[in-house]
Write a protein that holds these residues in place. Structure first.
Motif, PDB file in Angstrom:
ATOM      1  N   GLN A 187       8.079  53.248  37.251  1.00 33.49           N
ATOM      2  CA  GLN A 187       7.768  54.253  36.247  1.00 33.49           C
ATOM      3  C   GLN A 187       7.211  55.478  36.954  1.00 33.49           C
ATOM      4  OE1 GLN A 187       8.172  54.454  33.082  1.00 33.49           O
ATOM      5  NE2 GLN A 187       8.751  52.393  32.500  1.00 33.49           N
ATOM      6  N   PRO A 188       7.551  56.689  36.525  1.00 35.79           N
ATOM      7  CA  PRO A 188       6.942  57.864  37.116  1.00 35.79           C
ATOM      8  C   PRO A 188       5.452  57.886  36.825  1.00 35.79           C
ATOM      9  CG  PRO A 188       8.500  58.483  35.379  1.00 35.79           C
ATOM     10  CD  PRO A 188       8.553  57.003  35.539  1.00 35.79           C
ATOM     11  N   MET A 189       4.705  58.506  37.723  1.00 35.68           N
ATOM     12  CA  MET A 189       3.256  58.520  37.577  1.00 35.68           C
ATOM     13  C   MET A 189       2.811  59.332  36.370  1.00 35.68           C
ATOM     14  SD  MET A 189       2.206  58.755  41.601  1.00 35.68           S
ATOM     15  CE  MET A 189       0.852  59.792  41.224  1.00 35.68           C
ATOM     16  N   GLY A 190       3.597  60.250  35.899  1.00 33.20           N
ATOM     17  CA  GLY A 190       3.210  61.082  34.775  1.00 33.20           C
ATOM     18  C   GLY A 190       3.431  60.410  33.433  1.00 33.20           C
ATOM     19  N   GLY A 191       4.043  59.254  33.399  1.00 35.15           N
ATOM     20  CA  GLY A 191       4.329  58.565  32.154  1.00 35.15           C
ATOM     21  C   GLY A 191       5.773  58.132  32.123  1.00 35.15           C
ATOM     22  N   GLY A 192       6.134  57.394  31.080  1.00 32.72           N
ATOM     23  CA  GLY A 192       7.473  56.852  30.995  1.00 32.72           C
ATOM     24  C   GLY A 192       8.501  57.808  30.436  1.00 32.72           C
ATOM     25  N   GLN A 193       8.118  58.580  29.462  1.00 30.95           N
ATOM     26  CA  GLN A 193       9.071  59.445  28.783  1.00 30.95           C
ATOM     27  C   GLN A 193       8.749  60.915  29.038  1.00 30.95           C
ATOM     28  OE1 GLN A 193      11.750  58.530  26.977  1.00 30.95           O
ATOM     29  NE2 GLN A 193      11.333  56.379  27.411  1.00 30.95           N
ATOM     30  N   PRO A 194       9.765  61.716  29.281  1.00 31.35           N
ATOM     31  CA  PRO A 194       9.506  63.159  29.414  1.00 31.35           C
ATOM     32  C   PRO A 194       9.101  63.739  28.059  1.00 31.35           C
ATOM     33  CG  PRO A 194      11.850  62.731  29.491  1.00 31.35           C
ATOM     34  CD  PRO A 194      11.163  61.390  29.488  1.00 31.35           C
ATOM     35  N   PRO A 195       8.419  64.857  28.061  1.00 32.04           N
ATOM     36  CA  PRO A 195       8.056  65.475  26.781  1.00 32.04           C
ATOM     37  C   PRO A 195       9.298  65.985  26.059  1.00 32.04           C
ATOM     38  CG  PRO A 195       7.510  66.930  28.602  1.00 32.04           C
ATOM     39  CD  PRO A 195       7.944  65.627  29.206  1.00 32.04           C
ATOM     40  N   SER A 196       9.163  66.182  24.772  1.00 35.14           N
ATOM     41  CA  SER A 196      10.270  66.733  23.995  1.00 35.14           C
ATOM     42  C   SER A 196      10.636  68.099  24.558  1.00 35.14           C
ATOM     43  CB  SER A 196       9.857  66.868  22.530  1.00 35.14           C
ATOM     44  OG  SER A 196      10.867  67.524  21.802  1.00 35.14           O
ATOM     45  N   ASN A 197      11.923  68.311  24.787  1.00 34.11           N
ATOM     46  CA  ASN A 197      12.318  69.569  25.420  1.00 34.11           C
ATOM     47  C   ASN A 197      12.644  70.676  24.433  1.00 34.11           C
ATOM     48  OD1 ASN A 197      14.857  68.879  24.457  1.00 34.11           O
ATOM     49  ND2 ASN A 197      15.662  68.298  26.453  1.00 34.11           N
ATOM     50  N   TRP A 198      12.739  70.398  23.150  1.00 35.84           N
ATOM     51  CA  TRP A 198      12.980  71.404  22.111  1.00 35.84           C
ATOM     52  C   TRP A 198      14.313  72.140  22.292  1.00 35.84           C
ATOM     53  CZ3 TRP A 198       9.929  72.777  17.842  1.00 35.84           C
ATOM     54  CH2 TRP A 198       8.757  72.049  17.712  1.00 35.84           C
ATOM     55  N   LEU A 199      15.267  71.526  22.975  1.00 34.63           N
ATOM     56  CA  LEU A 199      16.518  72.227  23.261  1.00 34.63           C
ATOM     57  C   LEU A 199      17.356  72.476  22.010  1.00 34.63           C
ATOM     58  CD1 LEU A 199      18.202  73.540  25.429  1.00 34.63           C
ATOM     59  CD2 LEU A 199      19.314  71.352  25.838  1.00 34.63           C
ATOM     60  N   GLN A 212       5.555  69.608  31.259  1.00 33.58           N
ATOM     61  CA  GLN A 212       4.699  69.791  30.075  1.00 33.58           C
ATOM     62  C   GLN A 212       4.567  71.274  29.741  1.00 33.58           C
ATOM     63  OE1 GLN A 212       3.371  67.652  27.990  1.00 33.58           O
ATOM     64  NE2 GLN A 212       3.733  65.729  29.038  1.00 33.58           N
ATOM     65  N   ASP A 213       4.369  72.100  30.766  1.00 31.20           N
ATOM     66  CA  ASP A 213       4.229  73.534  30.564  1.00 31.20           C
ATOM     67  C   ASP A 213       5.510  74.137  29.983  1.00 31.20           C
ATOM     68  OD1 ASP A 213       2.780  76.071  30.882  1.00 31.20           O
ATOM     69  OD2 ASP A 213       4.274  76.480  32.446  1.00 31.20           O
ATOM     70  N   SER A 214       6.653  73.765  30.546  1.00 30.94           N
ATOM     71  CA  SER A 214       7.932  74.273  30.033  1.00 30.94           C
ATOM     72  C   SER A 214       8.184  73.802  28.606  1.00 30.94           C
ATOM     73  CB  SER A 214       9.086  73.840  30.937  1.00 30.94           C
ATOM     74  OG  SER A 214       9.015  74.514  32.176  1.00 30.94           O
ATOM     75  N   ALA A 215       7.803  72.559  28.305  1.00 25.55           N
ATOM     76  CA  ALA A 215       7.972  72.050  26.941  1.00 25.55           C
ATOM     77  C   ALA A 215       7.100  72.841  25.972  1.00 25.55           C
ATOM     78  CB  ALA A 215       7.624  70.569  26.881  1.00 25.55           C
ATOM     79  N   GLY A 216       5.881  73.146  26.374  1.00 21.20           N
ATOM     80  CA  GLY A 216       4.997  73.934  25.520  1.00 21.20           C
ATOM     81  C   GLY A 216       5.524  75.342  25.293  1.00 21.20           C
ATOM     82  N   LYS A 217       6.046  75.960  26.354  1.00 19.01           N
ATOM     83  CA  LYS A 217       6.606  77.310  26.214  1.00 19.01           C
ATOM     84  C   LYS A 217       7.886  77.290  25.387  1.00 19.01           C
ATOM     85  CE  LYS A 217       4.556  79.170  30.425  1.00 19.01           C
ATOM     86  NZ  LYS A 217       4.805  79.644  31.789  1.00 19.01           N
ATOM     87  N   ALA A 218       8.697  76.260  25.544  1.00 16.32           N
ATOM     88  CA  ALA A 218       9.918  76.144  24.737  1.00 16.32           C
ATOM     89  C   ALA A 218       9.557  76.019  23.262  1.00 16.32           C
ATOM     90  CB  ALA A 218      10.737  74.938  25.186  1.00 16.32           C
ATOM     91  N   LYS A 219       8.556  75.205  22.969  1.00 17.05           N
ATOM     92  CA  LYS A 219       8.108  75.047  21.584  1.00 17.05           C
ATOM     93  C   LYS A 219       7.595  76.376  21.038  1.00 17.05           C
ATOM     94  CE  LYS A 219       4.774  72.531  18.740  1.00 17.05           C
ATOM     95  NZ  LYS A 219       3.718  71.509  18.746  1.00 17.05           N
ATOM     96  N   MET A 220       6.780  77.080  21.821  1.00 18.41           N
ATOM     97  CA  MET A 220       6.201  78.342  21.387  1.00 18.41           C
ATOM     98  C   MET A 220       7.299  79.363  21.070  1.00 18.41           C
ATOM     99  SD  MET A 220       3.791  81.011  23.473  1.00 18.41           S
ATOM    100  CE  MET A 220       5.107  81.431  24.609  1.00 18.41           C
ATOM    101  N   ALA A 266      14.803  83.544  20.929  1.00 16.80           N
ATOM    102  CA  ALA A 266      15.337  82.197  21.138  1.00 16.80           C
ATOM    103  C   ALA A 266      15.775  81.972  22.581  1.00 16.80           C
ATOM    104  CB  ALA A 266      16.503  81.939  20.190  1.00 16.80           C
ATOM    105  N   ILE A 267      16.189  83.025  23.256  1.00 17.55           N
ATOM    106  CA  ILE A 267      16.676  82.869  24.633  1.00 17.55           C
ATOM    107  C   ILE A 267      15.603  82.309  25.568  1.00 17.55           C
ATOM    108  CG2 ILE A 267      17.534  84.150  26.645  1.00 17.55           C
ATOM    109  CD1 ILE A 267      19.219  85.793  24.679  1.00 17.55           C
ATOM    110  N   PRO A 268      14.358  82.832  25.564  1.00 16.63           N
ATOM    111  CA  PRO A 268      13.344  82.197  26.420  1.00 16.63           C
ATOM    112  C   PRO A 268      13.090  80.742  26.032  1.00 16.63           C
ATOM    113  CG  PRO A 268      12.559  84.332  25.656  1.00 16.63           C
ATOM    114  CD  PRO A 268      13.843  84.047  24.938  1.00 16.63           C
ATOM    115  N   GLY A 269      13.180  80.433  24.743  1.00 19.98           N
ATOM    116  CA  GLY A 269      13.016  79.044  24.316  1.00 19.98           C
ATOM    117  C   GLY A 269      14.076  78.139  24.900  1.00 19.98           C
ATOM    118  N   ILE A 270      15.308  78.615  24.942  1.00 19.49           N
ATOM    119  CA  ILE A 270      16.397  77.827  25.527  1.00 19.49           C
ATOM    120  C   ILE A 270      16.190  77.665  27.029  1.00 19.49           C
ATOM    121  CG2 ILE A 270      18.880  77.820  25.995  1.00 19.49           C
ATOM    122  CD1 ILE A 270      19.219  79.229  23.270  1.00 19.49           C
ATOM    123  N   VAL A 271      15.785  78.742  27.690  1.00 21.77           N
ATOM    124  CA  VAL A 271      15.566  78.678  29.140  1.00 21.77           C
ATOM    125  C   VAL A 271      14.478  77.656  29.472  1.00 21.77           C
ATOM    126  CG1 VAL A 271      14.753  79.987  31.137  1.00 21.77           C
ATOM    127  CG2 VAL A 271      16.402  81.012  29.574  1.00 21.77           C
TER     128      VAL A 271
END
Length: 99
Positions: A3-15, A52-60, A29-34
């Protein structure tokens, strides 16, 4: 398999929501997709904080695009109703001044 040290599942990517908000407000929407497209690759490389940071920015950015799109349509409908009301209250005939 470890298992990766950060946890089992990646965060939701909001793609998918980020892609759908293209129809609401594409400039936001373009920065959200990126950012959404970066989540899984960062997670797989072991950059759990970056994922985690990219997931948070994608959500935002996705929520910003959704909010701007909804605000646009609300204002558009209000202005359309005002214009329709003004047109309906205008006099039916106009004086041409005898011409």
């Amino acid at each position: 398999m470890q298992q990766p040290m950060g946890g089992g599942q990646p965060p939701s990517n909001w793609l998918i929501p980020a892609i759908l908000t293209i129809f609401c407000c594409w400039p936001a929407a373009i920065p959200g997709i990126v950012f959404a497209s970066q989540v899984n690759s960062k997670w797989n490389m072991g950059d759990f904080a970056g994922a985690q940071d990219s997931a948070g920015k994608a959500k935002m950015w996705t929520l910003i695009a959704l909010g701007l799109g909804l605000a646009f349509w609300i204002v558009y409908i209000i202005l359309w109703l005002i214009g329709f009301g003004l047109a309906a209250s205008a006099p039916a005939t106009y004086d041409t001044g005898g011409y």
